[in-house]
Design an enzyme around this catalytic site. Structure first.
Site, mmCIF file in Angstrom:
data_model
loop_
_atom_site.group_PDB
_atom_site.id
_atom_site.type_symbol
_atom_site.label_atom_id
_atom_site.label_comp_id
_atom_site.label_asym_id
_atom_site.label_seq_id
_atom_site.Cartn_x
_atom_site.Cartn_y
_atom_site.Cartn_z
ATOM 1 N N ASP A 63 -71.675 18.159 -21.985
ATOM 2 C CA ASP A 63 -73.112 18.325 -21.796
ATOM 3 C C ASP A 63 -73.790 17.098 -21.182
ATOM 4 O OD1 ASP A 63 -75.481 19.769 -21.943
ATOM 5 O OD2 ASP A 63 -75.990 19.014 -23.917
ATOM 6 N N CYS A 84 -80.977 44.986 -27.798
ATOM 7 C CA CYS A 84 -81.630 44.017 -28.697
ATOM 8 C C CYS A 84 -82.487 43.041 -27.892
ATOM 9 C CB CYS A 84 -80.577 43.252 -29.484
ATOM 10 S SG CYS A 84 -81.254 41.972 -30.573
ATOM 11 N N CYS A 140 -84.419 37.838 -29.790
ATOM 12 C CA CYS A 140 -84.657 36.458 -29.355
ATOM 13 C C CYS A 140 -85.874 36.373 -28.447
ATOM 14 C CB CYS A 140 -83.419 35.885 -28.677
ATOM 15 S SG CYS A 140 -82.868 36.793 -27.208
ATOM 16 N N CYS A 157 -89.888 34.307 -29.864
ATOM 17 C CA CYS A 157 -90.268 33.036 -29.224
ATOM 18 C C CYS A 157 -91.768 32.789 -29.378
ATOM 19 C CB CYS A 157 -89.892 33.055 -27.743
ATOM 20 S SG CYS A 157 -90.331 31.519 -26.893
ATOM 21 N N CYS A 201 -90.838 26.305 -23.325
ATOM 22 C CA CYS A 201 -89.899 26.274 -24.451
ATOM 23 C C CYS A 201 -90.208 25.098 -25.381
ATOM 24 C CB CYS A 201 -88.479 26.158 -23.912
ATOM 25 S SG CYS A 201 -87.215 25.970 -25.181
ATOM 26 N N CYS A 256 -86.217 23.708 -31.364
ATOM 27 C CA CYS A 256 -86.633 24.989 -31.928
ATOM 28 C C CYS A 256 -85.402 25.863 -32.083
ATOM 29 C CB CYS A 256 -87.651 25.658 -31.008
ATOM 30 S SG CYS A 256 -88.223 27.269 -31.566
ATOM 31 N N CYS A 272 -84.971 31.405 -31.489
ATOM 32 C CA CYS A 272 -84.228 32.409 -30.733
ATOM 33 C C CYS A 272 -82.756 32.431 -31.107
ATOM 34 C CB CYS A 272 -84.413 32.208 -29.225
ATOM 35 S SG CYS A 272 -83.731 30.672 -28.576
ATOM 36 N N CYS A 329 -80.647 35.833 -33.861
ATOM 37 C CA CYS A 329 -79.599 36.629 -33.212
ATOM 38 C C CYS A 329 -78.787 37.411 -34.245
ATOM 39 C CB CYS A 329 -78.666 35.728 -32.412
ATOM 40 S SG CYS A 329 -77.314 36.616 -31.604
#
Length: 382
Positions: A140, A197, A200, A204, A220, A247, A250, A254
């Protein structure tokens, strides 16, 4: 291709999977260097829309992200690995504790970059020792599109919240990659199991998803509280609630999380001090105390001023007048970012007459134009 000294590549891949689990990884898959596919087009469209906000690092070298071979032209296979960081308790429960700060699950323990990269390097060394191949490892921090590669390697699929979803681990996977010159057997891509679905999307708080599978990072809360370097835009302040770093909404909502278990990597486990910290205590942190509290934590990279900015937004949303004192103490902070957030927090907790009186006094002495504007808006609110 590197010379493999002994077993066939399929057998080597099986041994690699065993080593991966011994090194703390919960899942592993292999895909080709050309596996990004349509995700590259989606990424370019995301950048073109400006959805990345101020994340200039994301827009740098887009070609490298779109094709692993551009980053390293010798790569033949991409080994994708996942570490489960599933929480041991409901991460949304703290949102009702308005005098305490909500820190995203991933940031409550040691920095995953450091933990996972150490394990990735150890696994990569094993592979080099076995085969003499060349490798590169990424967690990452480089121009790597981990989620599309993880999808192609069979670890999961990118859900409507744009994060990876696993049938076994839900939305709680850290990802790492090993690029190698070995031509290992590939795994089949995972199928999208989101169906109809939209949990998510619906949860938000700031409507950051303009459509399924599309994110506008500028809306976001994770972006606003972490990547955003300036004041929190006033239109989002109330929606942030007590989320002071990231946060989880979302992710936590799930339905696939019902199959997930708590993560087994102890260094990534939540520290008691970061599970539900008091906003009053956090507001009093100076730079040294901030650094001490968040040693080895990804929160430390945020810096004290931006963190206190977030804490003050949460204080303003607390509906607890006793916290007004903490905001008032920070009206004279050295950081304009902190002073501006303190004004908004105070304006949400004390009578408007008090705010107007303070604004009149501050207008003469305040050197920062943005802070003066915060005073003007606070005094003008009905």
């Amino acid at each position: 291709m590197a010379n493999v000294k002994s077993a066939p590549l399929a057998e080597l891949k099986g041994r690699l999977a065993g080593q991966a689990r011994a090194h703390g990884f919960d899942c592993i898959g292999v895909t080709g260097a050309d596996a990004i596919g349509d995700a590259a087009n989606h990424f370019h469209a995301f950048l073109a829309s400006g959805g990345h906000g101020d994340m200039d690092w994301l827009a740098a070298n887009p070609a490298r992200r779109a094709d692993p071979r551009t980053l390293w032209n010798e790569v033949r296979s991409v080994i994708m690995l996942g570490v489960n960081y599933g929480p041991s308790e409901d991460p949304l429960a703290i949102l009702a504790q308005r005098t305490r700060g909500a820190i995203s699950v991933y940031a409550q323990g040691d920095d995953y970059h450091d933990v996972i990269k150490k394990n990735l390097k150890a696994l990569a060394r094993w592979l080099v020792q076995q085969t003499g191949c060349d490798v590169k490892v990424f967690v990452d921090t480089a121009a790597v599109m981990e989620k599309p590669l993880a999808h192609a390697a069979g670890l999961g699929w990118q859900g409507k919240h744009t994060n990876l979803v696993s049938r076994e681990f839900g939305s709680w996977l850290f990802l790492g990659a090993i690029y190698t010159t070995l031509d290992l057997p590939h795994d089949e891509p995972e199928t999208d199991h989101c169906g109809s679905c939209r949990a998510c999307q619906d949860i938000c708080p700031t409507a950051a998803f303009p459509a399924p599978y599309k994110l506008d990072a500028r809306r976001c809360i994770s972006y606003l509280t972490i990547e955003n370097k300036g004041a929190i835009p006033i239109e989002f302040r109330r929606a942030i609630g007590n989320r002071i770093y990231g946060c989880d909404d979302c992710l936590a909502v799930c339905p696939w999380n019902k199959f997930a278990q708590a993560g087994r990597e102890t260094k990534l486990a939540a520290r008691d001090a970061l599970r539900a910290p008091s906003l009053a205590t956090l507001a009093r942190l100076d730079d040294a105390a901030f650094r001490a509290l968040f040693t080895k934590s990804p929160v430390k990279r945020l810096g004290r001023d931006r963190f206190i900015r977030n804490v003050l937004i949460a204080i303003g949303n607390s509906a607890d007048a006793t916290l007004a004192h903490e905001a008032e103490q920070l009206l004279s902070d050295a950081s304009p970012l902190v002073r501006g957030a303190a004004i908004w927090a105070l304006s949400q907790l004390v009578p408007k007459q008090r705010v107007a009186a303070l604004a009149a006094q501050a207008a003469v002495a305040e050197p920062d134009a943005q802070v003066r504007e915060e005073w003007r808006m606070a005094a003008a609110c009905p």
